[in-house]
Design an enzyme around this catalytic site. Structure first.
Site, short mmCIF file in Angstrom:
data_model
loop_
_atom_site.label_atom_id
_atom_site.label_comp_id
_atom_site.label_asym_id
_atom_site.label_seq_id
_atom_site.Cartn_x
_atom_site.Cartn_y
_atom_site.Cartn_z
N SER A 49 0.79 -1.24 0.00
CA SER A 49 0.00 0.00 0.00
C SER A 49 0.81 1.28 0.00
CB SER A 49 -0.90 0.02 1.25
OG SER A 49 -0.11 0.10 2.43
N TYR A 53 -0.19 1.73 -7.51
CA TYR A 53 -1.61 1.42 -7.48
C TYR A 53 -2.10 1.06 -6.09
CZ TYR A 53 -2.19 1.50 -12.58
OH TYR A 53 -2.28 1.90 -13.88
N ALA A 140 4.66 -5.86 -5.41
CA ALA A 140 5.57 -5.93 -6.57
C ALA A 140 6.99 -6.07 -6.04
CB ALA A 140 5.43 -4.69 -7.44
N TYR A 235 7.80 -9.13 -21.46
CA TYR A 235 6.83 -9.15 -20.36
C TYR A 235 5.91 -10.37 -20.44
CZ TYR A 235 3.83 -7.40 -16.64
OH TYR A 235 3.15 -7.29 -15.46
N THR A 275 6.10 3.78 -12.42
CA THR A 275 6.40 3.38 -11.06
C THR A 275 7.85 2.90 -11.03
OG1 THR A 275 5.76 1.06 -11.39
CG2 THR A 275 4.03 2.59 -10.68
#
Length: 401
Positions: A49, A53, A140, A235, A275
């Site tokens: 958190s 996102y 992540a 990816y 990010t």
């Protein structure tokens, strides 16, 4: 100390606490301008958190839906002469601003993969909230220590089967280069799946379910990305793609499990954003710089908080079909629809094939990309004097695991 950005490759090793506070305030201000959101979950747990996102999900839940939120993350606090991570400063900022508005907010800092994190979170839920109405899984992490054995696993960003070579954007030297990535070994593929796939998401939901802290109708979401043919070789067709497929399979299993309490589980496929995690993926900075320029021209560009606001707005907008946001054949919520518009992707393919060091600044939003990357760490924020002394140690009520 005077805090300046220190960039090493795709990593910024410093963060500015005041800048991070302003960055969080900016997202909160956007959400509050939209007005209160109806029918939102009132007790939300966000695993991962502190940035990206996950942070935006906490902001939308708390400041948009007046939810009580618990956030889990693994960040470093500041010490004398050394800054904390941007994620730590983001979490401190969120808690301060949430408490000022009378919102319940608790944060736990430690290894979210550990049994201790799950146990401590469950005890906190039982003590303070009773149950949880929504669980967001937004980790992540590059490494994972297995709780059963203590073995440390590392994820890799590699293709599968053969070396992948493509143009890329060297953000340190501001030029277009060729980049090659060797294929992953079988062990690297397995480890990446165990770090970035659905195993830990399932462990979280199983622990929460068995302890009785999931409310009737509880929903869980895990965030993912699919991308396009420009990024697939490194990816979706690579190690991360294998992990995301595992995440999807986990989502199907959890959806069946939660149906026993009227709940649901979905993978939410989101758009590409800037990010620290995305900047580590070869070719992504270039793709994002091309994409964002076109999406801004089309009036459909979204940052993290705008994108998550759209997701929640559609998830909890009741109509005859219960929700405006539909699932695809794999039960995935597709929020990447604007990114995948054919005219936008056709533009990206055309620019990609004609890009060079001489023209990339004109054909892309690269300068804006660099600006927004620095913003993630609290730098380049208007109105902040970066020449003044700042204490890297900030007071917080964050609970260490």
């Amino acid at each position: 100390m005077v805090i300046k950005p220190k960039i090493r490759g795709f990593i910024c090793t410093t963060a500015h606490p005041i800048g991070c506070m302003e960055n969080v305030k900016k997202q909160i201000n956007y959400i509050e301008r939209q007005g209160k959101m109806k029918d939102m979950p009132k007790r939300v747990l966000i695993v991962g958190s502190s940035s990206g996102y996950g942070l935006s999900s906490r902001i939308v839940s708390g400041f948009g839906g007046s939810a009580s939120t618990i956030g889990i993350f693994f960040e470093r606090a500041g010490i004398n002469k050394k800054t904390g991570t941007a994620g730590f400063y983001n979490a401190v900022a969120f808690e301060k601003l949430a408490h000022e508005r009378g919102l319940y907010s608790k944060s736990l800092n430690g290894d979210a993969f550990s049994n201790q994190a799950k146990e401590k979170t469950i005890n906190l839920i039982k003590r303070d909230l009773g149950q949880i109405d929504m669980v967001i899984y937004s980790l992540a992490a590059p490494v994972r220590r297995l709780p059963q054995t203590g073995e440390l696993l590392r994820s890799v960003l590699k293709p599968i089967g053969k070396t992948y070579t493509s143009i890329a954007l060297d953000t340190s030297r501001d030029l277009i280069t060729k980049a090659s990535v060797d294929p992953a070994t079988e062990k690297e593929i397995r480890d990446t799946v165990r770090v970035m796939g659905g195993e830990d998401w399932q462990l979280w939901i199983n622990a929460l379910f068995q302890s009785g802290v999931l409310s009737e109708g509880c929903r869980t979401l895990a965030y993912s990305y699919v991308g396009t043919e420009l990024t697939w070789p490194i990816y979706w067709h690579g190690t991360l793609g294998k992990a995301k497929i595992d995440l999807e399979n986990t989502g199907l299993a959890l959806n069946e499990k939660l149906s026993a309490i009227g709940g649901s589980a979905n993978v939410a496929v989101l758009k590409s954003v800037i990010t620290q995690a995305s900047s580590a993926i070869p070719m992504m900075p270039l793709y994002i710089s091309i994409l964002f320029k076109k999406m801004r021209e089309e009036g459909v560009h979204e940052g993290c908080v705008e994108h998550i606001y759209r997701m929640f707005s559609q998830l909890y907008s009741k109509n005859t079909d219960n929700s405006l946001l539909k699932t695809d054949l794999k039960n995935r919520l597709r929020l990447d629809d604007w990114e995948l518009r054919e005219n936008i992707q056709e533009h990206c393919r055309k620019v990609w094939s004609n890009i060079a060091s001489e023209n990339f600044k004109e054909l892309t939003d690269y300068l804006k990309y660099k600006e927004e990357f620095l913003n993630l760490f609290g730098f380049g924020i208007k109105g902040i004097d970066y020449t003044t002394d700042v204490n890297p140690i900030v007071k917080s009520n964050i609970i260490n695991i």
